[in-house]
Design a protein around this motif. Sequence first.
Motif, PDB file in Angstrom:
ATOM      1  N   LEU A   1       0.821  -1.215   0.000  1.00 48.18           N
ATOM      2  CA  LEU A   1       0.000   0.000   0.000  1.00 48.18           C
ATOM      3  C   LEU A   1       0.852   1.261   0.000  1.00 48.18           C
TER       4      LEU A   1
ATOM      5  N   PHE B   1     -10.949   1.647  11.570  1.00 49.58           N
ATOM      6  CA  PHE B   1      -9.973   2.253  12.479  1.00 49.58           C
ATOM      7  C   PHE B   1     -10.311   3.658  12.955  1.00 49.58           C
TER       8      PHE B   1
ATOM      9  N   LYS C   1       2.934  -5.787  16.607  1.00 44.58           N
ATOM     10  CA  LYS C   1       1.904  -6.447  17.410  1.00 44.58           C
ATOM     11  C   LYS C   1       1.771  -7.928  17.029  1.00 44.58           C
TER      12      LYS C   1
END
Length: 210
Positions: free
Chosen positions: A55, A143, A69
């Motif tokens: 992206l 998000f 994470k």
Amino acid sequence: MANQAVEEKPLRKMAEAFKELANTLNSQTLDETVQMEVAPFSHACTLVSPLFRCLGIAFKFAELDYIAKVDDLADASKSITTLHKMMEQDIQANCVRRAGSRTRNLLRVKRGLDMVRVLFEQIIASEGNSLKDPASKAYTQVFAPYHGWAIRKAVSAGMYALPTRQQLMIKLNEDENSARTQMQNYVASCDTVVTYIDKLFISRDLGIDW
Ligand code: 1PW
């Protein structure tokens, strides 16, 4: 080895890994007895990182945050077998919502997976060569409600530096048709996995909106 770049199919790999996870869940009833192991889950999540990379530079921070994470979950898999047990440990230690807790990281990673799911749904439904609308919709839905002004601003600036649909297909080493098929596979499997993770949180009264 010489053909490695040619044969690399990151989209296919992630779709297949999530299909396997979904199959494991579907082969049992979706209730408390189903135990998803941390190792195959975190491994499947690592296969989504190349997509973030595709992206573009603007999503470098998203990629780094996601990778850190997922790495933490992979690390947990060395000593903890299932997501159930991982969450129970945090509940016992009273650190579920603490920054950097594994349960909190799991919730963030789940959102990353879900955002990719919405992104793919939007790409499948659209025909234009720009990914700006699909990516904006995915970010806004998944998000944005959890991000402050500064991050939302940075992400919307990044939307102008996305690759085009054609460029994305080339990076993924797919054509329109093959990409569509793999994206559809990921969407269906990811949905099963995300629903399962949401249930893990909800059944423990941990909430999923934080
Ligand atoms: C597919 C369309 C492109 C949209 C890309 C959207 C990227 C969204 C993720 C940006 C996150 C980068 C900055 C880090 C934010 C962290 O504060 C936050 N992490 C997440 C994944 O929301 C919370 O992490 P924390 O406080 O639990 O460590």
